[in-house]
Structure formats: structure tokens, C-alpha cells
Design a protein around this motif. Sequence first.
Motif, PDB file in Angstrom:
ATOM      1  N   VAL A   3       0.835  -1.206   0.000  1.00 15.26           N
ATOM      2  CA  VAL A   3       0.000   0.000   0.000  1.00 15.26           C
ATOM      3  C   VAL A   3       0.868   1.253   0.000  1.00 15.26           C
ATOM      4  CG1 VAL A   3      -1.739   1.279   1.306  1.00 15.26           C
ATOM      5  CG2 VAL A   3      -1.868  -1.196   1.163  1.00 15.26           C
ATOM      6  N   ALA A   4       1.995   1.207   0.687  1.00 14.00           N
ATOM      7  CA  ALA A   4       2.879   2.369   0.752  1.00 14.00           C
ATOM      8  C   ALA A   4       3.443   2.716  -0.630  1.00 14.00           C
ATOM      9  CB  ALA A   4       4.019   2.119   1.733  1.00 14.00           C
ATOM     10  N   GLU A   5       3.642   1.704  -1.457  1.00 16.47           N
ATOM     11  CA  GLU A   5       4.158   1.960  -2.803  1.00 16.47           C
ATOM     12  C   GLU A   5       3.077   2.529  -3.714  1.00 16.47           C
ATOM     13  OE1 GLU A   5       5.659  -1.806  -3.941  1.00 16.47           O
ATOM     14  OE2 GLU A   5       7.453  -1.654  -2.715  1.00 16.47           O
ATOM     15  N   LYS A   6       1.806   2.216  -3.439  1.00 12.83           N
ATOM     16  CA  LYS A   6       0.711   2.730  -4.256  1.00 12.83           C
ATOM     17  C   LYS A   6       0.334   4.161  -3.878  1.00 12.83           C
ATOM     18  CE  LYS A   6      -1.651  -1.644  -5.038  1.00 12.83           C
ATOM     19  NZ  LYS A   6      -2.899  -2.373  -4.803  1.00 12.83           N
ATOM     20  N   THR A   7       0.541   4.534  -2.623  1.00 15.81           N
ATOM     21  CA  THR A   7       0.104   5.847  -2.158  1.00 15.81           C
ATOM     22  C   THR A   7       1.041   6.926  -2.664  1.00 15.81           C
ATOM     23  OG1 THR A   7      -0.119   4.641  -0.080  1.00 15.81           O
ATOM     24  CG2 THR A   7      -0.895   6.867  -0.115  1.00 15.81           C
ATOM     25  N   PRO A   8       0.490   7.949  -3.295  1.00 11.27           N
ATOM     26  CA  PRO A   8       1.354   9.031  -3.751  1.00 11.27           C
ATOM     27  C   PRO A   8       1.901   9.839  -2.583  1.00 11.27           C
ATOM     28  CG  PRO A   8      -0.935   9.434  -4.375  1.00 11.27           C
ATOM     29  CD  PRO A   8      -0.878   8.109  -3.702  1.00 11.27           C
ATOM     30  N   VAL A   9       3.001  10.499  -2.830  1.00 13.26           N
ATOM     31  CA  VAL A   9       3.660  11.291  -1.794  1.00 13.26           C
ATOM     32  C   VAL A   9       2.782  12.462  -1.376  1.00 13.26           C
ATOM     33  CG1 VAL A   9       5.706  12.694  -1.313  1.00 13.26           C
ATOM     34  CG2 VAL A   9       5.916  10.625  -2.655  1.00 13.26           C
ATOM     35  N   ASP A  11      -0.322  12.587  -0.612  1.00 17.00           N
ATOM     36  CA  ASP A  11      -1.211  12.286   0.505  1.00 17.00           C
ATOM     37  C   ASP A  11      -0.529  12.575   1.834  1.00 17.00           C
ATOM     38  OD1 ASP A  11      -3.205  11.544  -1.186  1.00 17.00           O
ATOM     39  OD2 ASP A  11      -2.945   9.389  -0.902  1.00 17.00           O
ATOM     40  N   ASN A  12       0.686  12.072   1.995  1.00 12.56           N
ATOM     41  CA  ASN A  12       1.410  12.323   3.236  1.00 12.56           C
ATOM     42  C   ASN A  12       1.731  13.802   3.392  1.00 12.56           C
ATOM     43  OD1 ASN A  12       1.366   9.614   3.888  1.00 12.56           O
ATOM     44  ND2 ASN A  12       3.309   9.221   2.865  1.00 12.56           N
ATOM     45  N   ARG A  13       2.080  14.451   2.312  1.00 10.26           N
ATOM     46  CA  ARG A  13       2.418  15.870   2.364  1.00 10.26           C
ATOM     47  C   ARG A  13       1.194  16.696   2.740  1.00 10.26           C
ATOM     48  NH1 ARG A  13       4.887  17.551  -2.854  1.00 10.26           N
ATOM     49  NH2 ARG A  13       6.623  16.358  -2.017  1.00 10.26           N
ATOM     50  N   ASN A  14       0.034  16.373   2.176  1.00 11.89           N
ATOM     51  CA  ASN A  14      -1.187  17.103   2.494  1.00 11.89           C
ATOM     52  C   ASN A  14      -1.569  16.929   3.958  1.00 11.89           C
ATOM     53  OD1 ASN A  14      -1.407  18.028  -0.114  1.00 11.89           O
ATOM     54  ND2 ASN A  14      -2.810  16.408  -0.744  1.00 11.89           N
ATOM     55  N   GLU A  15      -1.443  15.718   4.466  1.00 13.98           N
ATOM     56  CA  GLU A  15      -1.745  15.485   5.875  1.00 13.98           C
ATOM     57  C   GLU A  15      -0.769  16.235   6.776  1.00 13.98           C
ATOM     58  OE1 GLU A  15      -1.846  11.334   6.650  1.00 13.98           O
ATOM     59  OE2 GLU A  15      -3.654  11.033   5.455  1.00 13.98           O
ATOM     60  N   ARG A  16       0.489  16.249   6.399  1.00 16.05           N
ATOM     61  CA  ARG A  16       1.493  16.946   7.190  1.00 16.05           C
ATOM     62  C   ARG A  16       1.234  18.454   7.197  1.00 16.05           C
ATOM     63  NH1 ARG A  16       5.707  14.463   5.197  1.00 16.05           N
ATOM     64  NH2 ARG A  16       6.071  15.988   3.565  1.00 16.05           N
ATOM     65  N   ILE A  17       0.906  19.010   6.033  1.00 16.04           N
ATOM     66  CA  ILE A  17       0.606  20.442   5.949  1.00 16.04           C
ATOM     67  C   ILE A  17      -0.631  20.768   6.776  1.00 16.04           C
ATOM     68  CG2 ILE A  17      -0.216  22.237   4.377  1.00 16.04           C
ATOM     69  CD1 ILE A  17       1.660  21.023   2.260  1.00 16.04           C
ATOM     70  N   LEU A  18      -1.652  19.929   6.684  1.00 17.20           N
ATOM     71  CA  LEU A  18      -2.868  20.144   7.464  1.00 17.20           C
ATOM     72  C   LEU A  18      -2.590  20.068   8.965  1.00 17.20           C
ATOM     73  CD1 LEU A  18      -5.766  20.692   6.588  1.00 17.20           C
ATOM     74  CD2 LEU A  18      -6.230  18.272   6.861  1.00 17.20           C
ATOM     75  N   ALA A  72     -11.119  17.920   9.342  1.00 19.29           N
ATOM     76  CA  ALA A  72     -10.626  17.586   7.995  1.00 19.29           C
ATOM     77  C   ALA A  72      -9.497  16.565   8.059  1.00 19.29           C
ATOM     78  CB  ALA A  72     -10.153  18.853   7.292  1.00 19.29           C
ATOM     79  N   LEU A  73      -8.614  16.706   9.028  1.00 22.66           N
ATOM     80  CA  LEU A  73      -7.507  15.758   9.181  1.00 22.66           C
ATOM     81  C   LEU A  73      -8.020  14.369   9.553  1.00 22.66           C
ATOM     82  CD1 LEU A  73      -4.418  15.551   9.109  1.00 22.66           C
ATOM     83  CD2 LEU A  73      -4.416  16.067  11.542  1.00 22.66           C
ATOM     84  N   ILE A  74      -9.009  14.312  10.421  1.00 13.81           N
ATOM     85  CA  ILE A  74      -9.579  13.016  10.809  1.00 13.81           C
ATOM     86  C   ILE A  74     -10.269  12.361   9.616  1.00 13.81           C
ATOM     87  CG2 ILE A  74     -11.383  11.944  12.220  1.00 13.81           C
ATOM     88  CD1 ILE A  74     -10.609  13.933  14.436  1.00 13.81           C
ATOM     89  N   VAL A  75     -11.000  13.149   8.833  1.00  6.32           N
ATOM     90  CA  VAL A  75     -11.685  12.602   7.653  1.00  6.32           C
ATOM     91  C   VAL A  75     -10.662  12.105   6.636  1.00  6.32           C
ATOM     92  CG1 VAL A  75     -13.115  13.231   5.669  1.00  6.32           C
ATOM     93  CG2 VAL A  75     -13.811  13.893   7.965  1.00  6.32           C
ATOM     94  N   MET A  76      -9.606  12.891   6.388  1.00  9.35           N
ATOM     95  CA  MET A  76      -8.579  12.460   5.436  1.00  9.35           C
ATOM     96  C   MET A  76      -7.920  11.160   5.891  1.00  9.35           C
ATOM     97  SD  MET A  76      -6.646  15.943   4.265  1.00  9.35           S
ATOM     98  CE  MET A  76      -5.360  15.032   3.454  1.00  9.35           C
ATOM     99  N   ASN A  77      -7.658  11.051   7.177  1.00  9.25           N
ATOM    100  CA  ASN A  77      -7.033   9.846   7.703  1.00  9.25           C
ATOM    101  C   ASN A  77      -7.977   8.646   7.577  1.00  9.25           C
ATOM    102  OD1 ASN A  77      -5.171   8.211   8.883  1.00  9.25           O
ATOM    103  ND2 ASN A  77      -5.400   9.030  10.938  1.00  9.25           N
ATOM    104  N   ALA A  78      -9.265   8.847   7.839  1.00  4.32           N
ATOM    105  CA  ALA A  78     -10.231   7.758   7.727  1.00  4.32           C
ATOM    106  C   ALA A  78     -10.373   7.301   6.279  1.00  4.32           C
ATOM    107  CB  ALA A  78     -11.582   8.202   8.281  1.00  4.32           C
ATOM    108  N   LYS A  80      -8.098   7.550   3.949  1.00  8.08           N
ATOM    109  CA  LYS A  80      -6.858   6.866   3.580  1.00  8.08           C
ATOM    110  C   LYS A  80      -6.835   5.436   4.126  1.00  8.08           C
ATOM    111  CE  LYS A  80      -2.484   7.366   5.280  1.00  8.08           C
ATOM    112  NZ  LYS A  80      -1.289   8.088   5.697  1.00  8.08           N
ATOM    113  N   LYS A  81      -7.288   5.270   5.379  1.00 12.38           N
ATOM    114  CA  LYS A  81      -7.299   3.930   5.967  1.00 12.38           C
ATOM    115  C   LYS A  81      -8.328   3.028   5.285  1.00 12.38           C
ATOM    116  CE  LYS A  81      -5.453   5.050  10.452  1.00 12.38           C
ATOM    117  NZ  LYS A  81      -4.437   4.098  10.804  1.00 12.38           N
TER     118      LYS A  81
END
Length: 90
Positions: A3-9, A11-18, A72-78, A80-81
Amino acid sequence: MTVAEKTPVNDNRNERILAYMLASAIGLSILAIIAVIAGTGFGVRNFGEGVWPFVIVLPTVGLPIGFILLVALIVMNAVKKSRAARDADE
């Protein structure tokens, strides 16, 4: 492929910025509240002059924005999971 290889960078950057936006909005609001308490303790009686109007209004705006960013961060995390779980089932 994991899954980590499929996820674009992005997603992590957006969560970190948020998360940084959330921390800064709530942190600045808490600092403004502490500044008003300290200003009152130091004898400031007129909060209508200088930088004080901004300091007083900042928590009124910053805390609701921080709450919205938290949701918004909780929704994005949900999302993604759930995508990760769906991809793992396939």
C-alpha cells in the motif's frame, strides 16, 4: 506491491501540511489567550489600543478554524485507511 508503494507522496504531504496548520492555529490562539491573561495581570486596562484588538480576536477566529482543520484531518485519515483496507482485500 504494498500500500505504501501505491500511495502518492502528496497524501502524506497534504496530511502533514494540514497538521502543521492545525497546530499553528490552535497554538497561536492559546498564546493569545495567555497574552491577554498576562496583560491583565501586568495592569493593561485598555485593550482597545495597539495590538490588543488583534490579540483578543485571534482566539475567536483561530480556535474554530483549528477545529475545522482537525475534522478535515480526521476525515482524510479515515479515507486513507479505508482505501488501504479496500486495496488490501483485493
